[in-house]
Write a protein that holds these residues in place. Sequence first.
Motif, PDB file in Angstrom:
ATOM      1  N   GLY A  84      21.709  93.133 -37.006  1.00  0.00           N
ATOM      2  CA  GLY A  84      21.702  93.921 -35.759  1.00  0.00           C
ATOM      3  C   GLY A  84      20.382  93.820 -35.023  1.00  0.00           C
ATOM      4  O   GLY A  84      19.805  94.825 -34.616  1.00  0.00           O
ATOM      5  N   PRO A  85      19.861  92.578 -34.822  1.00  0.00           N
ATOM      6  CA  PRO A  85      18.495  92.436 -34.308  1.00  0.00           C
ATOM      7  C   PRO A  85      18.355  92.787 -32.824  1.00  0.00           C
ATOM      8  O   PRO A  85      19.242  92.519 -32.024  1.00  0.00           O
ATOM      9  N   VAL A  86      17.223  93.399 -32.480  1.00  0.00           N
ATOM     10  CA  VAL A  86      16.877  93.632 -31.076  1.00  0.00           C
ATOM     11  C   VAL A  86      16.335  92.308 -30.534  1.00  0.00           C
ATOM     12  O   VAL A  86      15.179  91.963 -30.733  1.00  0.00           O
ATOM     13  N   LEU A  87      17.207  91.559 -29.884  1.00  0.00           N
ATOM     14  CA  LEU A  87      16.844  90.245 -29.348  1.00  0.00           C
ATOM     15  C   LEU A  87      17.588  90.027 -28.036  1.00  0.00           C
ATOM     16  O   LEU A  87      18.624  90.660 -27.796  1.00  0.00           O
ATOM     17  N   GLY A  88      17.062  89.135 -27.217  1.00  0.00           N
ATOM     18  CA  GLY A  88      17.807  88.696 -26.033  1.00  0.00           C
ATOM     19  C   GLY A  88      17.790  89.681 -24.887  1.00  0.00           C
ATOM     20  O   GLY A  88      16.955  89.607 -23.999  1.00  0.00           O
ATOM     21  N   ARG A  89      18.724  90.618 -24.944  1.00  0.00           N
ATOM     22  CA  ARG A  89      18.824  91.606 -23.865  1.00  0.00           C
ATOM     23  C   ARG A  89      19.217  92.942 -24.481  1.00  0.00           C
ATOM     24  O   ARG A  89      20.290  93.061 -25.065  1.00  0.00           O
ATOM     25  N   TRP A  90      18.318  93.907 -24.390  1.00  0.00           N
ATOM     26  CA  TRP A  90      18.625  95.246 -24.906  1.00  0.00           C
ATOM     27  C   TRP A  90      18.517  96.205 -23.746  1.00  0.00           C
ATOM     28  O   TRP A  90      17.439  96.596 -23.333  1.00  0.00           O
ATOM     29  N   ASP A  91      19.665  96.573 -23.181  1.00  0.00           N
ATOM     30  CA  ASP A  91      19.693  97.366 -21.945  1.00  0.00           C
ATOM     31  C   ASP A  91      18.997  98.722 -22.094  1.00  0.00           C
ATOM     32  O   ASP A  91      18.491  99.269 -21.116  1.00  0.00           O
ATOM     33  N   VAL A  92      18.993  99.265 -23.318  1.00  0.00           N
ATOM     34  CA  VAL A  92      18.303 100.544 -23.570  1.00  0.00           C
ATOM     35  C   VAL A  92      16.846 100.461 -23.116  1.00  0.00           C
ATOM     36  O   VAL A  92      16.314 101.393 -22.501  1.00  0.00           O
ATOM     37  N   LEU A  93      16.197  99.341 -23.406  1.00  0.00           N
ATOM     38  CA  LEU A  93      14.788  99.150 -23.022  1.00  0.00           C
ATOM     39  C   LEU A  93      14.618  99.241 -21.512  1.00  0.00           C
ATOM     40  O   LEU A  93      13.783  99.993 -21.011  1.00  0.00           O
ATOM     41  N   THR A  94      15.422  98.468 -20.801  1.00  0.00           N
ATOM     42  CA  THR A  94      15.351  98.429 -19.335  1.00  0.00           C
ATOM     43  C   THR A  94      15.599  99.805 -18.748  1.00  0.00           C
ATOM     44  O   THR A  94      14.865 100.264 -17.863  1.00  0.00           O
ATOM     45  N   ASP A  95      16.651 100.475 -19.254  1.00  0.00           N
ATOM     46  CA  ASP A  95      17.029 101.790 -18.719  1.00  0.00           C
ATOM     47  C   ASP A  95      15.939 102.835 -18.958  1.00  0.00           C
ATOM     48  O   ASP A  95      15.585 103.600 -18.055  1.00  0.00           O
ATOM     49  N   LEU A  96      15.392 102.856 -20.182  1.00  0.00           N
ATOM     50  CA  LEU A  96      14.376 103.861 -20.505  1.00  0.00           C
ATOM     51  C   LEU A  96      13.078 103.615 -19.744  1.00  0.00           C
ATOM     52  O   LEU A  96      12.436 104.550 -19.271  1.00  0.00           O
ATOM     53  N   LEU A  97      12.693 102.344 -19.609  1.00  0.00           N
ATOM     54  CA  LEU A  97      11.458 102.033 -18.878  1.00  0.00           C
ATOM     55  C   LEU A  97      11.587 102.363 -17.386  1.00  0.00           C
ATOM     56  O   LEU A  97      10.599 102.665 -16.727  1.00  0.00           O
ATOM     57  N   ALA A  98      12.822 102.305 -16.887  1.00  0.00           N
ATOM     58  CA  ALA A  98      13.050 102.625 -15.469  1.00  0.00           C
ATOM     59  C   ALA A  98      13.076 104.137 -15.229  1.00  0.00           C
ATOM     60  O   ALA A  98      12.886 104.602 -14.107  1.00  0.00           O
ATOM     61  N   ALA A  99      13.297 104.908 -16.304  1.00  0.00           N
ATOM     62  CA  ALA A  99      13.392 106.375 -16.153  1.00  0.00           C
ATOM     63  C   ALA A  99      12.025 106.974 -15.871  1.00  0.00           C
ATOM     64  O   ALA A  99      11.014 106.520 -16.402  1.00  0.00           O
ATOM     65  N   GLU A 100      12.014 108.009 -15.020  1.00  0.00           N
ATOM     66  CA  GLU A 100      10.745 108.676 -14.703  1.00  0.00           C
ATOM     67  C   GLU A 100      10.203 109.370 -15.950  1.00  0.00           C
ATOM     68  O   GLU A 100       9.019 109.338 -16.240  1.00  0.00           O
ATOM     69  N   GLU A 101      11.133 110.005 -16.659  1.00  0.00           N
ATOM     70  CA  GLU A 101      10.753 110.670 -17.902  1.00  0.00           C
ATOM     71  C   GLU A 101      11.690 110.206 -19.002  1.00  0.00           C
ATOM     72  O   GLU A 101      12.910 110.156 -18.821  1.00  0.00           O
ATOM     73  N   ILE A 102      11.111 109.854 -20.157  1.00  0.00           N
ATOM     74  CA  ILE A 102      11.945 109.383 -21.272  1.00  0.00           C
ATOM     75  C   ILE A 102      12.576 110.595 -21.938  1.00  0.00           C
ATOM     76  O   ILE A 102      11.876 111.520 -22.349  1.00  0.00           O
ATOM     77  N   PRO A 103      13.920 110.625 -22.010  1.00  0.00           N
ATOM     78  CA  PRO A 103      14.584 111.816 -22.560  1.00  0.00           C
ATOM     79  C   PRO A 103      14.282 112.011 -24.043  1.00  0.00           C
ATOM     80  O   PRO A 103      14.192 111.046 -24.791  1.00  0.00           O
TER      81      PRO A 103
END
Length: 269
Positions: A132-151
């Motif tokens: 289950g490697p974090v490789l290639g494209r992990w949308d969680v990263l993009t979404d969280l970095l775009a958030a003003e505040e990390i939930p």
Amino acid sequence: MTTTAREWEFAGTRGAVTARIWAHPDPRYVAVLAHGYGEHLGRYQHVAETLLRHGATVCGPDHLGHGRSAGERVLIEDVEDIVADLRTVVESARADHPGPPVVLIGHSMGGLIAARYAQLHGAGLTALVLSGPVLGRWDVLTDLLAAEEIPDAPIDTATLSRDPEVGKAYTADPLIWHGPFKRTTLRALQDCVGRINEHGSLGALPTFWVHGSDDRLVPLEGSRTGIEAIRGSDLTEKIYPDARHEVFNETNRDEVLGDVTAFIDRVLA
């Protein structure tokens, strides 16, 4: 052959790192484990015992900021630091056992770390296993970095495994981080994903990729793009129907670990 791990500590890149070793008196190979984000190597006792019975000496660190290691909790400024700490563990195991080949096994964020390690130091590895490697494209990263505040939302433990006991143990484990992601860590993970994609193929290193088809934490298709970016001439993949993120803790864990040891047997042969 003891199934109790011996702990040792070394000066890591950014603080003291605690490592564990399950020693085999006459190992066929050395298995190095890289655990995932927020967790620790103590959760891999059953994996270590399986590999020990299979003839391996098993070792690995609690990554910086994780488990029993020093550092601000789950703070990673650069994944290369974690790779360097992992290399210290591998070199120590190699000093203790100069003959046997080394197999690196990484889960989730540990899969990211293991893949980067293989790109940098693959000449010293005989095989690589990515779960289950974090490789290639992990949308969680993009979404969280775009958030003003990390939930500050705890992980839904039902996404770990179909075995409810896994989720209960995870929630009750004081060595696991149950708080929010840190922006610095997210950036470091994103940078490393990009670096791995750019670096490319693992060449002839035998690689075994295992993933659950119902992995909602690190979705299969995102990881597949990363596997395609690094795949070399010897890639084996196994996707487990309906399995969730932690295939080593799934209801069919014996099957998964059996597939891992069968892959290692093929490579060693």
